[in-house]
Design an enzyme around this catalytic site. Structure first.
Site, PDB file in Angstrom:
ATOM      1  N   ALA A 223       0.759  -1.171  -0.031  1.00  0.00           N
ATOM      2  CA  ALA A 223       0.000  -0.086  -0.020  1.00  0.00           C
ATOM      3  C   ALA A 223       0.649   1.155   0.023  1.00  0.00           C
ATOM      4  O   ALA A 223       0.112   2.319   0.054  1.00  0.00           O
ATOM      5  CB  ALA A 223      -1.003   0.028   1.056  1.00  0.00           C
ATOM      6  N   ALA A 224       2.227   1.135  -0.293  1.00  0.00           N
ATOM      7  CA  ALA A 224       2.976   2.322  -0.341  1.00  0.00           C
ATOM      8  C   ALA A 224       2.573   3.164  -1.672  1.00  0.00           C
ATOM      9  O   ALA A 224       2.536   4.450  -1.318  1.00  0.00           O
ATOM     10  CB  ALA A 224       4.360   2.035  -0.416  1.00  0.00           C
ATOM     11  N   GLY A 225       2.397   2.597  -2.661  1.00  0.00           N
ATOM     12  CA  GLY A 225       1.744   2.971  -3.727  1.00  0.00           C
ATOM     13  C   GLY A 225       0.690   3.812  -3.833  1.00  0.00           C
ATOM     14  O   GLY A 225       0.223   4.789  -4.260  1.00  0.00           O
ATOM     15  N   ASP A 226      -0.368   3.154  -3.054  1.00  0.00           N
ATOM     16  CA  ASP A 226      -1.658   3.694  -2.706  1.00  0.00           C
ATOM     17  C   ASP A 226      -1.483   4.966  -1.994  1.00  0.00           C
ATOM     18  O   ASP A 226      -2.240   5.993  -2.125  1.00  0.00           O
ATOM     19  CB  ASP A 226      -2.631   2.681  -2.001  1.00  0.00           C
ATOM     20  CG  ASP A 226      -2.885   1.472  -2.974  1.00  0.00           C
ATOM     21  OD1 ASP A 226      -2.984   1.683  -4.088  1.00  0.00           O
ATOM     22  OD2 ASP A 226      -3.305   0.366  -2.248  1.00  0.00           O
TER      23      ASP A 226
HETATM   24  P1  ADP Z   1       3.787   0.298  -5.639  1.00  0.00           P
HETATM   25  O1  ADP Z   1       3.733   0.035  -4.116  1.00  0.00           O
HETATM   26  O2  ADP Z   1       2.673   1.071  -6.428  1.00  0.00           O
HETATM   27  O3  ADP Z   1       5.016  -0.760  -6.088  1.00  0.00           O
HETATM   28  P2  ADP Z   1       6.348   1.958  -5.122  1.00  0.00           P
HETATM   29  O4  ADP Z   1       7.129   0.637  -4.585  1.00  0.00           O
HETATM   30  O5  ADP Z   1       7.315   2.677  -5.820  1.00  0.00           O
HETATM   31  O6  ADP Z   1       4.841   1.772  -5.580  1.00  0.00           O
HETATM   32  O7  ADP Z   1       6.013   2.771  -3.583  1.00  0.00           O
HETATM   33  C1  ADP Z   1       5.556   4.120  -3.970  1.00  0.00           C
HETATM   34  C2  ADP Z   1       6.214   5.142  -3.269  1.00  0.00           C
HETATM   35  O8  ADP Z   1       6.499   4.748  -1.713  1.00  0.00           O
HETATM   36  C3  ADP Z   1       7.729   5.465  -3.701  1.00  0.00           C
HETATM   37  O9  ADP Z   1       7.644   6.266  -4.726  1.00  0.00           O
HETATM   38  C4  ADP Z   1       8.266   6.299  -2.396  1.00  0.00           C
HETATM   39  O10 ADP Z   1       7.658   7.432  -2.389  1.00  0.00           O
HETATM   40  C5  ADP Z   1       7.597   5.233  -1.369  1.00  0.00           C
HETATM   41  N1  ADP Z   1       8.410   4.165  -1.031  1.00  0.00           N
HETATM   42  C6  ADP Z   1       8.414   3.025  -1.343  1.00  0.00           C
HETATM   43  N2  ADP Z   1       9.324   2.209  -0.923  1.00  0.00           N
HETATM   44  C7  ADP Z   1      10.098   2.922  -0.146  1.00  0.00           C
HETATM   45  C8  ADP Z   1      11.338   2.646   0.794  1.00  0.00           C
HETATM   46  N3  ADP Z   1      11.831   1.616   0.710  1.00  0.00           N
HETATM   47  N4  ADP Z   1      11.548   3.777   1.382  1.00  0.00           N
HETATM   48  C9  ADP Z   1      11.180   4.909   1.245  1.00  0.00           C
HETATM   49  N5  ADP Z   1       9.986   5.068   0.629  1.00  0.00           N
HETATM   50  C10 ADP Z   1       9.599   4.281   0.022  1.00  0.00           C
END
Ligand code: ADP
Length: 283
Positions: A223-226
């Site tokens: 859910a980081a992307g969300d």
């Molecule tokens: P998704 O969850 O859709 O695959 P990401 O993995 O690119 O998307 O994560 C979305 C956003 O969350 C990233 O652009 C960044 O801002 C943040 N993020 C993700 N992983 C990390 C991490 N390991 N450390 C810090 N921020 C992160």
């Protein structure tokens, strides 16, 4: 992990509300936006639970319809002892979101400041929505996840497209992110914001703006992307691009510091605290 025809004993069954649209609605609400959620659930217990979870987070669900004769959309995820997983998604009621539903909800959608839409409903419904929304306002943010045929859409009505790296390549067939983003811009998208996981995010538009990821203690990136996409949608209504990206980047980072999907979505206070700390760290 059961093989075909086999029955295995599991250890635990857990049930969580989810779906990209619901996660993003909850994320935006926790960031203090006034959020209404549109879509369909089935006339079943999962539908009740999903709507209860949205309401508990202050999301207006008055526009959600119950689809007859189909179950609420679900994903069943098996996880084995090594942490390997296997997933079966059933679109269920999400698949019943159609042009007629878009027409019924259009007035409310057109009155929003920002419309945030994902690909967990049929592409024909997304297409109808983009065709029917007035030009100029609301701001349309399209999260093309799971990846689908974006080129079937009127892309000139997409103000912001927010793929991650896998999705950007799947959408365009181009491995080079810059070329892939330029291709989408040439086809009419206003701005491509690429989510780059632990490397942060890059916006491709009239200018290219990169923000490096926050250095946080990562526990679970679900859910980081969300969180990122919802925060970007909220922030673009308030600030210029660079600040909005910074805000989204902080929300995405915070979502990785807690386990789970909806439980890990940060509040506005938490995002501002992380931004404040980072500002104070600057010389
Ligand atoms: P998704 O969850 O859709 O695959 P990401 O993995 O690119 O998307 O994560 C979305 C956003 O969350 C990233 O652009 C960044 O801002 C943040 N993020 C993700 N992983 C990390 C991490 N390991 N450390 C810090 N921020 C992160």
């Amino acid at each position: 992990m059961p093989r075909p025809g086999e029955t295995v004993r599991g250890i635990e069954l857990c049930q969580y509300p989810g779906g990209k649209g619901a996660n993003q609605a909850v994320a935006a609400s926790r960031l203090d936006a006034a959020v209404a959620f549109f879509g369909k659930v089935g006339a079943d217990g999962f539908g009740d639970e999903l709507l209860d979870a949205l309401r508990a987070d202050g999301v207006d669900v008055a526009g959600v319809e119950r689809a007859d004769g189909v179950a609420t959309g679900t994903a069943s995820i098996w996880v084995d002892a090594a942490g390997e997983n296997a997933i079966a998604c059933v679109a269920g009621a999400n698949g019943a979101v159609d042009g007629a539903y878009v027409e019924r909800t259009l007035d409310r959608l057109a009155a929003a400041d920002v419309v945030l839409v994902q690909f967990e409903i049929p592409i024909a419904a997304v297409s109808r929505l983009l065709e029917r929304l007035p030009r100029g306002r609301p701001l349309v943010v399209l999260d093309p996840a799971p990846a689908g045929d974006v080129f079937a859409l009127p892309l000139e009505r997409v103000d912001v497209l927010t793929p991650n790296e896998t999705e950007l390549e799947a959408l365009t067939g181009l491995a080079d992110p810059e070329r892939a983003a330029r291709h989408l811009l040439e086809r009419g998208v206003g701005l491509v914001v690429l989510k780059e996981g632990a490397r942060g995010a890059t916006a491709y538009g009239d200018e290219t703006v990169h923000v490096a990821a926050f250095d946080v203690c990562v526990v679970d990136t679900t859910a980081a992307g969300d969180a990122f996409t919802a925060a970007l949608a909220v922030a673009l209504g308030e600030w210029p691009l660079r600040q909005a990206l910074h805000f989204a980047n902080a929300a995405g980072a915070l979502a990785t510091t807690q386990p789970g999907a909806q439980p890990s979505l940060p509040t506005r206070d938490a995002v501002e605290a992380l931004l404040g700390r980072s500002l104070r760290r600057k010389p």
